[in-house]
Scaffold this active site. Structure first.
Site, mmCIF file in Angstrom:
data_model
loop_
_atom_site.group_PDB
_atom_site.id
_atom_site.type_symbol
_atom_site.label_atom_id
_atom_site.label_comp_id
_atom_site.label_asym_id
_atom_site.label_seq_id
_atom_site.Cartn_x
_atom_site.Cartn_y
_atom_site.Cartn_z
ATOM 1 N N LYS A 13 -12.581 11.985 14.551
ATOM 2 C CA LYS A 13 -11.646 11.005 14.010
ATOM 3 C C LYS A 13 -12.312 9.629 13.857
ATOM 4 O O LYS A 13 -12.186 8.985 12.821
ATOM 5 C CB LYS A 13 -10.407 10.875 14.925
ATOM 6 C CG LYS A 13 -9.675 12.196 15.147
ATOM 7 C CD LYS A 13 -8.470 12.051 16.075
ATOM 8 C CE LYS A 13 -8.785 11.613 17.492
ATOM 9 N NZ LYS A 13 -9.578 12.585 18.279
ATOM 10 N N ARG A 88 0.366 10.615 19.433
ATOM 11 C CA ARG A 88 -0.106 11.727 20.253
ATOM 12 C C ARG A 88 1.039 12.485 20.919
ATOM 13 O O ARG A 88 0.781 13.443 21.634
ATOM 14 C CB ARG A 88 -0.988 11.166 21.360
ATOM 15 C CG ARG A 88 -2.501 11.324 21.139
ATOM 16 C CD ARG A 88 -3.157 10.651 22.309
ATOM 17 N NE ARG A 88 -4.505 10.968 22.605
ATOM 18 C CZ ARG A 88 -5.584 10.323 22.143
ATOM 19 N NH1 ARG A 88 -5.486 9.402 21.224
ATOM 20 N NH2 ARG A 88 -6.771 10.637 22.603
ATOM 21 N N ARG A 127 -21.846 12.102 23.140
ATOM 22 C CA ARG A 127 -21.429 10.937 22.349
ATOM 23 C C ARG A 127 -21.909 9.627 22.960
ATOM 24 O O ARG A 127 -21.828 9.414 24.154
ATOM 25 C CB ARG A 127 -19.902 10.932 22.264
ATOM 26 C CG ARG A 127 -19.324 9.623 21.761
ATOM 27 C CD ARG A 127 -17.921 9.784 21.250
ATOM 28 N NE ARG A 127 -16.921 10.050 22.259
ATOM 29 C CZ ARG A 127 -15.628 10.270 21.975
ATOM 30 N NH1 ARG A 127 -15.206 10.284 20.714
ATOM 31 N NH2 ARG A 127 -14.774 10.500 22.936
ATOM 32 N N ARG A 161 -18.828 6.318 27.195
ATOM 33 C CA ARG A 161 -17.508 6.112 27.794
ATOM 34 C C ARG A 161 -17.402 6.790 29.152
ATOM 35 O O ARG A 161 -17.852 7.918 29.306
ATOM 36 C CB ARG A 161 -16.428 6.676 26.855
ATOM 37 C CG ARG A 161 -16.113 5.748 25.715
ATOM 38 C CD ARG A 161 -15.294 6.412 24.639
ATOM 39 N NE ARG A 161 -14.168 7.192 25.140
ATOM 40 C CZ ARG A 161 -13.281 7.801 24.351
ATOM 41 N NH1 ARG A 161 -13.400 7.708 23.027
ATOM 42 N NH2 ARG A 161 -12.297 8.493 24.858
ATOM 43 N N ARG A 172 -8.188 16.202 28.714
ATOM 44 C CA ARG A 172 -7.753 15.608 27.438
ATOM 45 C C ARG A 172 -7.414 16.694 26.413
ATOM 46 O O ARG A 172 -6.489 16.560 25.624
ATOM 47 C CB ARG A 172 -8.831 14.661 26.904
ATOM 48 C CG ARG A 172 -8.828 13.314 27.640
ATOM 49 C CD ARG A 172 -10.171 12.606 27.646
ATOM 50 N NE ARG A 172 -10.689 12.295 26.344
ATOM 51 C CZ ARG A 172 -11.966 11.987 26.099
ATOM 52 N NH1 ARG A 172 -12.858 11.971 27.092
ATOM 53 N NH2 ARG A 172 -12.359 11.707 24.888
HETATM 54 P P1 ADP Z 1 -10.741 10.536 21.775
HETATM 55 O O1 ADP Z 1 -11.668 9.709 20.922
HETATM 56 O O2 ADP Z 1 -11.482 11.371 22.720
HETATM 57 O O3 ADP Z 1 -9.727 11.285 20.939
HETATM 58 P P2 ADP Z 1 -9.279 8.125 22.444
HETATM 59 O O4 ADP Z 1 -10.328 7.095 22.387
HETATM 60 O O5 ADP Z 1 -8.351 8.244 21.282
HETATM 61 O O6 ADP Z 1 -9.940 9.543 22.725
HETATM 62 O O7 ADP Z 1 -8.387 7.933 23.743
HETATM 63 C C1 ADP Z 1 -8.962 7.741 25.026
HETATM 64 C C2 ADP Z 1 -7.847 7.714 26.060
HETATM 65 O O8 ADP Z 1 -6.943 6.618 25.803
HETATM 66 C C3 ADP Z 1 -6.949 8.945 26.071
HETATM 67 O O9 ADP Z 1 -7.487 9.989 26.896
HETATM 68 C C4 ADP Z 1 -5.637 8.369 26.656
HETATM 69 O O10 ADP Z 1 -5.733 8.173 28.061
HETATM 70 C C5 ADP Z 1 -5.589 6.990 26.022
HETATM 71 N N1 ADP Z 1 -4.881 6.996 24.725
HETATM 72 C C6 ADP Z 1 -5.409 6.700 23.504
HETATM 73 N N2 ADP Z 1 -4.491 6.789 22.529
HETATM 74 C C7 ADP Z 1 -3.330 7.154 23.142
HETATM 75 C C8 ADP Z 1 -2.007 7.441 22.681
HETATM 76 N N3 ADP Z 1 -1.688 7.372 21.379
HETATM 77 N N4 ADP Z 1 -1.084 7.806 23.609
HETATM 78 C C9 ADP Z 1 -1.368 7.871 24.914
HETATM 79 N N5 ADP Z 1 -2.598 7.640 25.424
HETATM 80 C C10 ADP Z 1 -3.573 7.275 24.547
HETATM 81 P P1 ADP Z 2 -13.078 11.522 18.064
HETATM 82 O O1 ADP Z 2 -12.898 10.098 17.588
HETATM 83 O O2 ADP Z 2 -12.220 12.500 17.326
HETATM 84 O O3 ADP Z 2 -12.936 11.665 19.551
HETATM 85 P P2 ADP Z 2 -15.904 11.112 17.309
HETATM 86 O O4 ADP Z 2 -15.806 10.719 15.871
HETATM 87 O O5 ADP Z 2 -16.197 10.062 18.306
HETATM 88 O O6 ADP Z 2 -14.582 11.956 17.722
HETATM 89 O O7 ADP Z 2 -16.998 12.278 17.420
HETATM 90 C C1 ADP Z 2 -17.391 12.806 18.687
HETATM 91 C C2 ADP Z 2 -18.913 13.009 18.723
HETATM 92 O O8 ADP Z 2 -19.276 14.080 17.829
HETATM 93 C C3 ADP Z 2 -19.700 11.782 18.261
HETATM 94 O O9 ADP Z 2 -20.878 11.690 19.049
HETATM 95 C C4 ADP Z 2 -20.041 12.077 16.791
HETATM 96 O O10 ADP Z 2 -21.297 11.489 16.410
HETATM 97 C C5 ADP Z 2 -20.130 13.612 16.780
HETATM 98 N N1 ADP Z 2 -19.585 14.196 15.541
HETATM 99 C C6 ADP Z 2 -18.511 13.772 14.810
HETATM 100 N N2 ADP Z 2 -18.297 14.587 13.744
HETATM 101 C C7 ADP Z 2 -19.251 15.567 13.814
HETATM 102 C C8 ADP Z 2 -19.566 16.719 12.990
HETATM 103 N N3 ADP Z 2 -18.836 17.029 11.895
HETATM 104 N N4 ADP Z 2 -20.611 17.479 13.386
HETATM 105 C C9 ADP Z 2 -21.336 17.185 14.493
HETATM 106 N N5 ADP Z 2 -21.101 16.122 15.294
HETATM 107 C C10 ADP Z 2 -20.065 15.318 14.969
#
Ligand code: ADP
Ligand code: ADP
Ligand code: ZN
Length: 215
Positions: A13, A88, A127, A161, A172
């Site tokens: 994302k 979410r 990551r 992170r 998660r």
């Molecule tokens: P990821 O990139 O792995 O999808 P995020 O950066 O979106 O994770 O979120 C990291 C953490 O922040 C989540 O595990 C949760 O604790 C909190 N968080 C983020 N967005 C939300 C949301 N929309 N509702 C509740 N908790 C959230």
């Molecule tokens: P999210 O925001 O959904 O938690 P990220 O965009 O941070 O996910 O992606 C998670 C990790 O995977 C990052 O280190 C990113 O560089 C890598 N990544 C993202 N998309 C791809 C893909 N299509 N193939 C391989 N690695 C990816």
């Protein structure tokens, strides 16, 4: 244009939002980024969210919806919004409807990034991001072109992170399955859900999303 990028942790994302920001002038609204900024600033929201985030649980609906409401109100009407990591839960999806309406916006697409769960732990534990500009990288799938130097800004400092460890990722993923995936039918009924193969290479996922936006 207002879109939601939906997918489990590590689905891509943030990576795909960065492209839409850079090449399509959209604005990324990431509740995860907003919460991490609040934790860093030790604000009241940050103090309440820190331990919850470290456990990989969800922060309260009221807190995250208030963050989105404030950001959207401060945005120009002509700028498209990408909701990354929000909504979410069903309660957040309902709040978002109200927030969009209040701001005279409507949701165009919910783009689901479909990925196998087995790949997610690998993606998340590899990551890292630039400590200066936030550009995202991966130990194997997206290394900087010059080792140790950010492609975008030239910084040599990177960060990881605290919640990107295997145990928290599993929690998660469980939260995603239990609370987030069930909101898809809510949007499916409106005919706005589009699915993309999130296991494809980063550039191919980008092309698939761009094709949806152009349709
Ligand atoms: P990821 O990139 O792995 O999808 P995020 O950066 O979106 O994770 O979120 C990291 C953490 O922040 C989540 O595990 C949760 O604790 C909190 N968080 C983020 N967005 C939300 C949301 N929309 N509702 C509740 N908790 C959230
Ligand atoms: P999210 O925001 O959904 O938690 P990220 O965009 O941070 O996910 O992606 C998670 C990790 O995977 C990052 O280190 C990113 O560089 C890598 N990544 C993202 N998309 C791809 C893909 N299509 N193939 C391989 N690695 C990816
Ligand atoms: Zn950088």
């Amino acid at each position: 244009m207002n879109i939601i990028l939906l997918g489990p942790p590590g689905a891509g994302k943030g990576t795909q939002s960065a492209n839409l920001v850079e090449h399509h002038g959209m604005r990324q609204l990431s509740t995860g980024d907003m919460l991490r900024a609040a934790v860093k600033a030790q604000s009241e929201v940050g103090l309440r969210a820190k331990a919850v985030m470290e456990r990989g649980e969800l922060v309260s609906d009221e807190i995250v919806s208030a963050l989105i409401d404030a950001e959207l109100a401060a945005m120009g009407d002509d700028v498209g919004a990408i909701f990354d990591g929000y909504p979410r839960t069903a309660a957040q999806a309902e709040s978002l409807d109200g927030i969009l309406e209040k701001n005279g916006r409507k949701l165009d697409y919910v783009i689901e990034l479909q990925v196998d769960e087995d790949a997610l732990v690998d993606r998340i534990t590899g990551r890292f991001t630039c400590a200066n500009c936030g550009e995202g990288y991966h130990d194997r799938y997206k290394l900087p072109e010059k080792e140790g130097v950010c492609d975008k800004c030239g910084s040599t400092e990177f960060k990881r992170r605290p919640d990107d460890n295997e145990e928290t990722v599993r929690k998660r993923m469980q939260e995603y399955r239990a609370k987030t995936a069930p909101i898809l039918p809510f949007y499916e009924d409106r005919g706005i859900v589009r699915r993309v193969d999130g296991m494809a290479a980063i550039e191919d996922v980008t092309k698939a999303i761009e094709a949806i936006l152009a349709s």
